[in-house]
Structure formats: C-alpha cells, structure tokens
Motif scaffolding. Structure first.
Motif: not given
Lengths: 255, 298
Positions: B141-148, B222-229, B239-252
C-alpha cells in the motif's frame, strides 16, 4: 594445625592472572569447616582476589585467568560443567559496601530463595524471619519489613546483606571487608554476629584491620604481593610469626 | 617578599571580568526565556482565533468542503505515537540490554554504537523516503499509518537504545554482584535488579521519542499520507484504520499553512493543539514515572 578438623575448601597451586598481571602465585590453603579464616595483608596483595575466586565471582572480570584446583568438599569448582549459580548458592558472599537491592527489606531477603525456586508466602515468611534473626537484625526491622532496605543505617544494611546471604542456606560465607564502611558500634555488632555464624557456617573474611582478625578469626593467612606468606592459627601467627615479612607487617613496620 | 593577605570579610574585590561574564550569562538566559515565551504566546494568541469546539470535533475538509478541523489528525497522531512506541520500545530496550550486558565489548559493539549515533543524525526526510519504498514492498500500500509508524520506529530507535544504554551503565556494580553472588542467573539479575533500576532512563527515552513522533512531518508525508478523515463506523474500523492513510497534526498544519490566506489561522490553531497534545502526553509520562518510582521505593 592437624587436629581433627575437617576441610571445607582446599586450594592447590592456585595461580591467577589479570591479563599479564600475575595476581596470585601458587596459593595452597585449606579452609576449615565451621571456623573463621581471616585473610590479611596490605592493599593490592591479592587477598580480595583470592576470596572472590572461591565462589567464582572473578568470572565476571574480563581477562581473568585461573589455574590450579579449588576443591569444595573435594569437588573441583573450576572444571567444565560446574553450575556457578549452584556454586554461589553454596558459597555466599557479603561485600565491602553494604549493597541491599532497592526493594523492601522482605524482598531483599526473599530474593535468593525466590531465585532458587522457593514459592509460597508461608515458606518465604519463615525464611525471611529466620534469616533476619540469624543476622541479629530482626528486632530492629520487624515492624517495617515492607519498607525500603535503603532507608536503614549502614550497619543495619550490612546485616540485611548477611541475612540475604544466609537466606539461601549456604555452607560457606565469604566476607570482603564487611565492616570497613561501618562505624565502630556497627562493626562490633557484626563481629559478634560472626561468632554465632560460625556455628552453622564456614566463614572466610578479608580484613584490613589486624585487631579484627585477632578478635574474631580462628585461622589467619597473610598475603603479600600475590603470595601467601604464612598461614596458621590466628594466635600463633600473631604471637610467633615464622616469616620475617609477617612479623614486619603485624608489628606495623609497613602496610 | 610576601604579598599582603587580605583578611577582610566585607571588602570583596570585584573584578571587571566577573561582572562582564555575569551580565553575558544573564543576557543569554533572558534571550532563551524570552524567545520561548514569545513563541508560545504568539502561537496561543494566533491559534485561539480559529480554535473552537467545532475545530476540535470535526475532521478537516469533510463534506461540505468548508469544514475546518483536526479531529482526524489528533486520532492519527495518537495512533502513530502508540504503534511507534509499541514497536520501538521493546526492540530498543532489548538492543540496549544486548549491547551493554551480553555483547563482547570490542570493535563490533563500538561499530554498532557508532552506527546508532549516526542513525540519530540522519535527516528525517531520508527515513521517510526509505520507509515509503521499503514498506511499500512489504505491505503493497502506498500510504498507511502502519507504514508511518514503522518508519518512525526506525527513527526513534537510536534515541531509545542510547538513553537506555546510558541508564543501564549507571546501575551500581554492587547490585549486580549482590544478585550474582546469591546464585542468580544473568537474565534473572537483569530482570529483577538492572531493569527496575533504570526504569527512569527508559521512560526518559520514551518521552524524548514521543516528542520526536508528534513533531515529525517530513518522514510522514511520504509514509502515512495526508488523509484527515474520521470514520469509525464499526469496531473493526479501529483496527483496519492502521492500514489506511492518516495525516498527523503536523502534516495537517503544513497543509493549512500551504493554502495560506484565510486558512492560515487554522495552521496556528493546529499548532496550538500540537503544543497542548505534547504537554498532555509529557505530563502523563511523568505521572507514570512518578508512580513507578513511588511503588519501588515503597
């Protein structure tokens, strides 16, 4: 010294090296059962090194090499296959600086028995109480067994360490200048304690203090730069030293 | 000829160099305090403008588009902190124990220690680049919280290893000898005597790591992406959230700032939320450390 006393530990031609440094030279010495044997000598003479090699504490020092035989009840303790953990259970140790663990008094004493697999509150309670009584410190701490051992005075801490050592029911207790960090009153208490300890255990003690050696020990060995110069009954060694160097040392001409 | 000795207790001789040095030291201290306070006050004042309950309780850019918020990013940041620490702490502490207690002290351990120190100095964006490629090949997967989180784990490992190593080295020899002298096996000694004595050091490394995780942005884009949903419809989503994109506060924060204009104030609000989050996490960590210490000293 050939009375009908049995030998607990016997060393034969022991040599010890720290790297290139020849720290112990051909030590032959028999430690008698239920006696107190004192090792005296100036700093750096090898007395502590020798004591620590009796339960293989020197194994922890990198570059330390030992040859010769150490026989505990006739069994060599340096041959391969010897479990040092079991060895140290039979030959316990009390150190120069009181070193109770940063835990409660109770947990300090129960530490050894727990290591060796003793479980159950009733059993441990009994061991803790007996050990503290055995180390003549029970009355002073019985109301605060679950307080930190570090809150005690230096003298009490050292007796806690003795209690901790006897809690695993060793056969021999090695003491490395156990009173050198203590005040005279605490020292006296520990010396009195040693006299009762020898009824049950064989005790070997390193001491800087020659008066202490005469007060408490049955046998004394005098060490000088890695050699054991003389070994005899304490009163003989101090009243009729056979070697000139022993005489010079005990009369205070050097050291 | 002897110099006269001054015996007066009151007539102290003042040297000019002493006074100059004192003034310089006080000035440096004043500059540091003023800068820190000034920055905090600036962020608080600017950030309060866009801060509201609505800002905290809605995810950014959710439909309808003009919603501004950081709810999703707060949750993503917490996910990153928890997963990174869960991965990095055991590995870091384990490595530190190996290096100080088991590894033969010699050239190999010195090389490993040198490498960990070098690792600590690498710019985070390089970790991001590496993580995105390396973990993409594993998870596809391109971006995921786990990757980040895994990328951040590699990044904070040196901190945890070095701080824990220093803590282990300060455990008094007496404790070790006492334990070994009672016939305790080495691992028993480490578990019962060494580790409890350096729990403070380990917690310090964890707090430092939290600071780095919460403050990191370059490695995360590059890793966790920018999604803010913020979509938690079922328990499984936790649990599935871990494999989804997720932008941190700093990215936002970066995104709001990049858009600029009227959205600039939200960048400052996000900064304020970041500050408060770090503060809360640090206070929690200190409380934990305090309770552990209290329990240990009985």
């Amino acid at each position: 010294m050939s009375e009908n006393e049995s030998i607990k530990i016997s060393t034969k031609n022991v040599n010890l090296y720290y790297g290139e440094n020849h720290a112990l030279k051909d030590i032959n010495l028999d430690i008698k059962t239920n006696k107190i044997t004192a090792f005296i000598g100036p700093s750096g003479c090898g007395k502590s090194t020798f004591l620590k090699s009796l339960n293989r504490m020197n194994d922890l020092i990198p570059g330390c090499r030992i040859t010769g035989q150490f026989l505990l009840d006739g069994e060599d303790i340096y041959v391969p296959g010897v479990d040092t953990n079991l060895l140290r259970r039979r030959i316990g140790m009390v150190f120069q600086k009181p070193n109770p663990f940063p835990m409660s008094i109770y947990d300090n004493i129960a530490y050894g028995p727990r290591v060796h697999g003793i479980k159950g509150k009733a059993k441990l309670d009994r061991i803790v109480e007996e050990s503290l009584i055995g180390a003549a410190v029970f009355d002073e701490v019985k109301d605060r067994l679950h307080k930190s051992a570090l809150s005690l005075s230096g003298g009490q801490q050292q007796r806690i360490c003795i209690a901790r050592a006897i809690a695993v029911q060793p056969e021999v207790i090695l003491m490395d200048e156990p009173t050198s960090a203590l005040d005279p009153v605490s020292t006296l208490k520990i010396e009195e304690l040693m006299n009762t300890l020898k009824e049950k255990y064989t005790v070997a003690i390193v001491t800087h203090n020659m008066q202490q050696a005469t007060r408490i020990s049955d046998y004394t060995a005098f060490f000088l730069v890695g050699e054991m110069v003389e070994y005899a009954k304490t009163e003989e060694l101090f009243s009729r030293p056979q070697d000139k160097r022993t005489e010079d040392y005990i009369t205070g001409r050097f050291g | 000829m002897e110099k006269p000795v001054i015996n007066s207790l009151t007539k102290k001789r003042r040297r000019v160099s002493d006074i100059v040095l004192k003034v310089l030291i006080f000035t440096s201290a004043a500059i540091v305090v003023a800068l820190t306070l000034g920055m905090i006050i600036y962020i608080v004042v600017k950030g309060m403008e866009g801060l509201s309950w609505n800002f905290l309780s809605t995810p950014a850019f959710s439909y309808p588009y003009e919603n501004y918020g950081v709810l999703g990013n707060i949750v993503n940041t917490l996910y990153l902190v928890v997963i990174t620490l869960l991965v990095a702490t055991p590995i870091g502490v384990g490595a530190a124990i190996y290096l100080t207690e088991y590894a033969k002290q010699g050239r190999l351990t010195r090389i490993i220690e040198f490498t960990t120190e070098t690792l600590a100095g690498i710019p985070s964006i390089i970790y991001g680049l590496f993580g995105s490629v390396f973990f993409y090949n594993i998870f596809k997967v391109n971006y995921s919280i786990l990757t980040g989180a895994l990328t951040l784990s590699i990044m904070v490992l040196p901190t945890i290893i070095r701080t824990t190593q220093e803590a282990i080295k300060t455990v008094p020899l007496g404790y070790r000898e006492g334990s070994i002298g009672l016939g305790a096996p080495k691992w028993h000694m480490i578990r019962t005597v060494v580790l409890p004595s350096c729990i403070d050091g380990i917690l310090t490394s964890v707090i430092l790591s939290i600071g780095r995780i919460v403050g990191e942005s370059a490695a995360l884009i590059f890793t966790a992406g920018i999604a803010a949903d913020f979509n938690f419809d079922s328990i499984a989503d936790i649990f599935t959230k871990v494999m989804n994109q997720g932008g941190s506060l700093t990215v936002q924060l970066y995104q709001y700032a990049q858009r600029g204009g009227s959205e600039m104030k939200y960048a400052f609000s996000t900064a304020l939320v970041l500050l408060i989050t770090v503060l809360i996490i640090n206070i929690c960590a200190k409380l934990v450390a305090y309770r552990i210490r209290k329990k240990r000293s009985v």
